[in-house]
Design an enzyme around this catalytic site. Structure first.
Site, PDB file in Angstrom:
ATOM      1  N   GLN A 114     -28.016 -71.990  -8.867  1.00  0.00           N
ATOM      2  CA  GLN A 114     -29.162 -72.369  -9.699  1.00  0.00           C
ATOM      3  C   GLN A 114     -30.095 -71.168  -9.845  1.00  0.00           C
ATOM      4  O   GLN A 114     -31.079 -71.236 -10.562  1.00  0.00           O
ATOM      5  CB  GLN A 114     -29.943 -73.508  -9.032  1.00  0.00           C
ATOM      6  CG  GLN A 114     -29.117 -74.759  -8.841  1.00  0.00           C
ATOM      7  CD  GLN A 114     -29.785 -75.709  -7.867  1.00  0.00           C
ATOM      8  OE1 GLN A 114     -30.612 -76.536  -8.236  1.00  0.00           O
ATOM      9  NE2 GLN A 114     -29.449 -75.596  -6.613  1.00  0.00           N
ATOM     10  N   ASP A 117     -31.626 -64.877 -10.375  1.00  0.00           N
ATOM     11  CA  ASP A 117     -31.492 -63.477  -9.949  1.00  0.00           C
ATOM     12  C   ASP A 117     -30.008 -63.103  -9.957  1.00  0.00           C
ATOM     13  O   ASP A 117     -29.150 -63.939 -10.232  1.00  0.00           O
ATOM     14  CB  ASP A 117     -32.128 -63.267  -8.560  1.00  0.00           C
ATOM     15  CG  ASP A 117     -31.403 -64.027  -7.452  1.00  0.00           C
ATOM     16  OD1 ASP A 117     -30.163 -63.959  -7.383  1.00  0.00           O
ATOM     17  OD2 ASP A 117     -32.074 -64.702  -6.639  1.00  0.00           O
ATOM     18  N   HIS A 131     -28.642 -72.035 -14.394  1.00  0.00           N
ATOM     19  CA  HIS A 131     -30.008 -71.979 -14.945  1.00  0.00           C
ATOM     20  C   HIS A 131     -30.329 -70.664 -15.648  1.00  0.00           C
ATOM     21  O   HIS A 131     -31.495 -70.332 -15.822  1.00  0.00           O
ATOM     22  CB  HIS A 131     -31.038 -72.255 -13.829  1.00  0.00           C
ATOM     23  CG  HIS A 131     -30.986 -73.659 -13.302  1.00  0.00           C
ATOM     24  ND1 HIS A 131     -31.593 -74.066 -12.138  1.00  0.00           N
ATOM     25  CD2 HIS A 131     -30.370 -74.766 -13.798  1.00  0.00           C
ATOM     26  CE1 HIS A 131     -31.359 -75.366 -11.946  1.00  0.00           C
ATOM     27  NE2 HIS A 131     -30.607 -75.802 -12.923  1.00  0.00           N
ATOM     28  N   GLY A 209     -29.372 -73.767   0.551  1.00  0.00           N
ATOM     29  CA  GLY A 209     -30.709 -73.345   0.112  1.00  0.00           C
ATOM     30  C   GLY A 209     -31.186 -74.033  -1.152  1.00  0.00           C
ATOM     31  O   GLY A 209     -31.850 -73.420  -1.973  1.00  0.00           O
ATOM     32  N   THR A 210     -30.837 -75.290  -1.299  1.00  0.00           N
ATOM     33  CA  THR A 210     -31.355 -76.018  -2.461  1.00  0.00           C
ATOM     34  C   THR A 210     -32.026 -77.306  -2.003  1.00  0.00           C
ATOM     35  O   THR A 210     -31.551 -77.967  -1.082  1.00  0.00           O
ATOM     36  CB  THR A 210     -30.267 -76.260  -3.534  1.00  0.00           C
ATOM     37  OG1 THR A 210     -30.780 -77.167  -4.505  1.00  0.00           O
ATOM     38  CG2 THR A 210     -28.975 -76.798  -2.967  1.00  0.00           C
ATOM     39  N   SER A 211     -33.146 -77.618  -2.668  1.00  0.00           N
ATOM     40  CA  SER A 211     -33.937 -78.779  -2.250  1.00  0.00           C
ATOM     41  C   SER A 211     -33.283 -80.085  -2.720  1.00  0.00           C
ATOM     42  O   SER A 211     -33.746 -81.157  -2.345  1.00  0.00           O
ATOM     43  CB  SER A 211     -35.334 -78.680  -2.860  1.00  0.00           C
ATOM     44  OG  SER A 211     -35.228 -78.649  -4.267  1.00  0.00           O
ATOM     45  N   ASN A 235     -29.788 -75.783   5.153  1.00  0.00           N
ATOM     46  CA  ASN A 235     -31.198 -75.746   4.745  1.00  0.00           C
ATOM     47  C   ASN A 235     -32.042 -75.981   5.995  1.00  0.00           C
ATOM     48  O   ASN A 235     -31.830 -76.974   6.695  1.00  0.00           O
ATOM     49  CB  ASN A 235     -31.456 -76.858   3.702  1.00  0.00           C
ATOM     50  CG  ASN A 235     -32.779 -76.669   2.982  1.00  0.00           C
ATOM     51  OD1 ASN A 235     -33.771 -76.258   3.572  1.00  0.00           O
ATOM     52  ND2 ASN A 235     -32.789 -76.963   1.697  1.00  0.00           N
TER      53      ASN A 235
HETATM   54  P1  NAD Z   1     -34.607 -75.288  -4.782  1.00  0.00           P
HETATM   55  O1  NAD Z   1     -34.879 -76.594  -5.385  1.00  0.00           O
HETATM   56  O2  NAD Z   1     -33.229 -74.800  -4.786  1.00  0.00           O
HETATM   57  O3  NAD Z   1     -35.350 -75.281  -3.263  1.00  0.00           O
HETATM   58  C1  NAD Z   1     -35.320 -74.230  -2.337  1.00  0.00           C
HETATM   59  C2  NAD Z   1     -34.790 -74.780  -1.007  1.00  0.00           C
HETATM   60  O4  NAD Z   1     -34.436 -73.686  -0.185  1.00  0.00           O
HETATM   61  C3  NAD Z   1     -35.805 -75.626  -0.221  1.00  0.00           C
HETATM   62  O5  NAD Z   1     -35.226 -76.866   0.094  1.00  0.00           O
HETATM   63  C4  NAD Z   1     -36.018 -74.814   1.097  1.00  0.00           C
HETATM   64  O6  NAD Z   1     -36.150 -75.659   2.230  1.00  0.00           O
HETATM   65  C5  NAD Z   1     -34.738 -74.020   1.164  1.00  0.00           C
HETATM   66  N1  NAD Z   1     -34.829 -72.752   1.913  1.00  0.00           N
HETATM   67  C6  NAD Z   1     -35.890 -71.925   2.052  1.00  0.00           C
HETATM   68  N2  NAD Z   1     -35.547 -70.839   2.776  1.00  0.00           N
HETATM   69  C7  NAD Z   1     -34.230 -70.973   3.097  1.00  0.00           C
HETATM   70  C8  NAD Z   1     -33.297 -70.172   3.816  1.00  0.00           C
HETATM   71  N3  NAD Z   1     -33.653 -69.011   4.352  1.00  0.00           N
HETATM   72  N4  NAD Z   1     -32.023 -70.620   3.946  1.00  0.00           N
HETATM   73  C9  NAD Z   1     -31.652 -71.817   3.404  1.00  0.00           C
HETATM   74  N5  NAD Z   1     -32.501 -72.609   2.706  1.00  0.00           N
HETATM   75  C10 NAD Z   1     -33.781 -72.198   2.548  1.00  0.00           C
HETATM   76  O7  NAD Z   1     -35.250 -74.175  -5.489  1.00  0.00           O
HETATM   77  P2  NAD Z   1     -36.715 -74.190  -6.038  1.00  0.00           P
HETATM   78  O8  NAD Z   1     -37.393 -73.085  -5.332  1.00  0.00           O
HETATM   79  O9  NAD Z   1     -37.250 -75.552  -5.927  1.00  0.00           O
HETATM   80  O10 NAD Z   1     -36.471 -73.833  -7.560  1.00  0.00           O
HETATM   81  C11 NAD Z   1     -35.951 -74.707  -8.526  1.00  0.00           C
HETATM   82  C12 NAD Z   1     -35.250 -73.843  -9.585  1.00  0.00           C
HETATM   83  O11 NAD Z   1     -36.089 -72.748  -9.952  1.00  0.00           O
HETATM   84  C13 NAD Z   1     -34.034 -73.145  -9.085  1.00  0.00           C
HETATM   85  O12 NAD Z   1     -32.975 -73.993  -9.079  1.00  0.00           O
HETATM   86  C14 NAD Z   1     -33.952 -71.978 -10.057  1.00  0.00           C
HETATM   87  O13 NAD Z   1     -33.468 -72.330 -11.309  1.00  0.00           O
HETATM   88  C15 NAD Z   1     -35.372 -71.552 -10.176  1.00  0.00           C
HETATM   89  N6  NAD Z   1     -35.684 -70.470  -9.213  1.00  0.00           N
HETATM   90  C16 NAD Z   1     -34.830 -69.401  -9.059  1.00  0.00           C
HETATM   91  C17 NAD Z   1     -35.085 -68.407  -8.124  1.00  0.00           C
HETATM   92  C18 NAD Z   1     -34.109 -67.247  -7.952  1.00  0.00           C
HETATM   93  O14 NAD Z   1     -33.343 -66.972  -8.866  1.00  0.00           O
HETATM   94  N7  NAD Z   1     -34.069 -66.585  -6.796  1.00  0.00           N
HETATM   95  C19 NAD Z   1     -36.231 -68.477  -7.333  1.00  0.00           C
HETATM   96  C20 NAD Z   1     -37.104 -69.574  -7.520  1.00  0.00           C
HETATM   97  C21 NAD Z   1     -36.811 -70.565  -8.447  1.00  0.00           C
END
Ligand code: NAD
Ligand code: ZN
Length: 267
Positions: A114, A117, A131, A209-211, A235
């Site tokens: 998702q 980057d 995404h 690493g997804t909520s 997670n």
């Molecule tokens: P998400 O819904 O995928 O949630 C992030 C999850 O990661 C949380 O549940 C958190 O508990 C978990 N997490 C945090 N640190 C972690 C670690 N070290 N190891 C494992 N899990 C960990 O993502 P979001 O931030 O709610 O964003 C929603 C959407 O926004 C994404 O699906 C994406 O499209 C976009 N987004 C992309 C990026 C990127 O490309 N890096 C960053 C932020 C948001």
């Protein structure tokens, strides 16, 4: 590295490795958490600096762009600046190694993300982006891809222009936007098809690493489960996903290399 984990967690990692070592069709879905240890904030982290009073969910929408294109474009240019020097962490590297290993052993290993980057690509993975891509642009009105020096991807990352001036399309004069799927927009058809096929046909589905809050991506775990797959979730924080078979409540960068090591040892 094992010393960092509790005995209960070590037992869970071993249980997950035993399961994975006997299976040959694996599907992995990653979210913003997999890039967190590379220094890229998730959407649920509080924003900093100039953007501290905005919520990401209120900026990453077509309505926000239509209301104030300059604000949304500036925010993405700021995010690009934040992300451009970030590099893969041990979780990205372990996933890339696992995928290459699976290919050698003629197993199926589909990586879906998702994230917008390119850290999976930097690590050497072949990945399906649900995404979109932070480093690509297109016209908001006619969809034509836009390529010039404005935030264009440059492999040396030297020539990126983070200027926050709006740019217009040469064909229709619409505003140029990042090629990202915003909240409320449809996912790219081909990428979604790949994801659905992999989820429906896998024996183990790993969510990293997804909520599990953002649909339709979060529905892939359910599709996998309905088709008989076992589910593993990585997670450190709890998620609303109640159909998981094995939960590894630890940071992806800590546990992924360990899990891979154990799977290889048992295979
Ligand atoms: P998400 O819904 O995928 O949630 C992030 C999850 O990661 C949380 O549940 C958190 O508990 C978990 N997490 C945090 N640190 C972690 C670690 N070290 N190891 C494992 N899990 C960990 O993502 P979001 O931030 O709610 O964003 C929603 C959407 O926004 C994404 O699906 C994406 O499209 C976009 N987004 C992309 C990026 C990127 O490309 N890096 C960053 C932020 C948001
Ligand atoms: Zn256009």
């Amino acid at each position: 590295m094992l010393a960092e984990l509790s005995p209960k967690l070590i037992a869970e990692v071993q249980r997950a490795a035993k399961l994975l070592a006997t299976k040959s069709r694996i599907c992995v879905l990653t979210g913003a958490g997999v890039s967190a240890e590379s220094g890229i904030p998730t959407f649920r982290d509080k924003q900093t600096g100039l953007w501290q009073h905005y919520r990401a969910e209120d900026l990453a929408t077509p309505t926000a762009f239509e209301r104030d294109p300059k604000l949304v474009w500036s925010w993405y240019q700021w995010r690009r600046q934040l992300v451009h020097d970030k590099t893969p962490n041990p979780a990205h590297l372990a996933l890339a190694e696992w995928q290459q290993d699976a290919k050698k052993n003629k197993q199926s290993f589909t990586l879906i993300t998702q994230n917008v980057d390119d850290l999976h690509e930097q690590a050497g993975s072949t990945v399906t982006h649900l995404h979109g891509h932070l480093w690509r642009n297109r016209c908001h009105d006619c969809g034509t891809p836009f390529q010039n020096e404005v935030a264009a991807w440059d492999s040396s990352k030297e020539a990126i222009n983070f200027d926050d001036e709006l740019v217009t399309c040469q064909h229709c004069d619409g505003y140029i936007r990042p090629d990202i799927v915003w909240f409320g927009e449809a996912l790219p058809g081909q990428a979604w098809q790949t994801a659905e096929d992999a989820a429906a046909n896998c024996e183990v589905f790993i969510s990293v690493g997804t909520s599990s809050l953002v649909y339709p991506a979060a529905g892939l775990a359910h599709l996998a489960k309905q088709n008989g797959a076992k589910l593993i979730e990585i997670n450190p924080d709890p998620t609303p996903n109640t159909i998981v078979d094995i939960t590894l409540a630890v940071k992806a960068g800590v546990v992924m290399p360990l899990l891979l090591q154990q799977v290889i040892a048992l295979s």
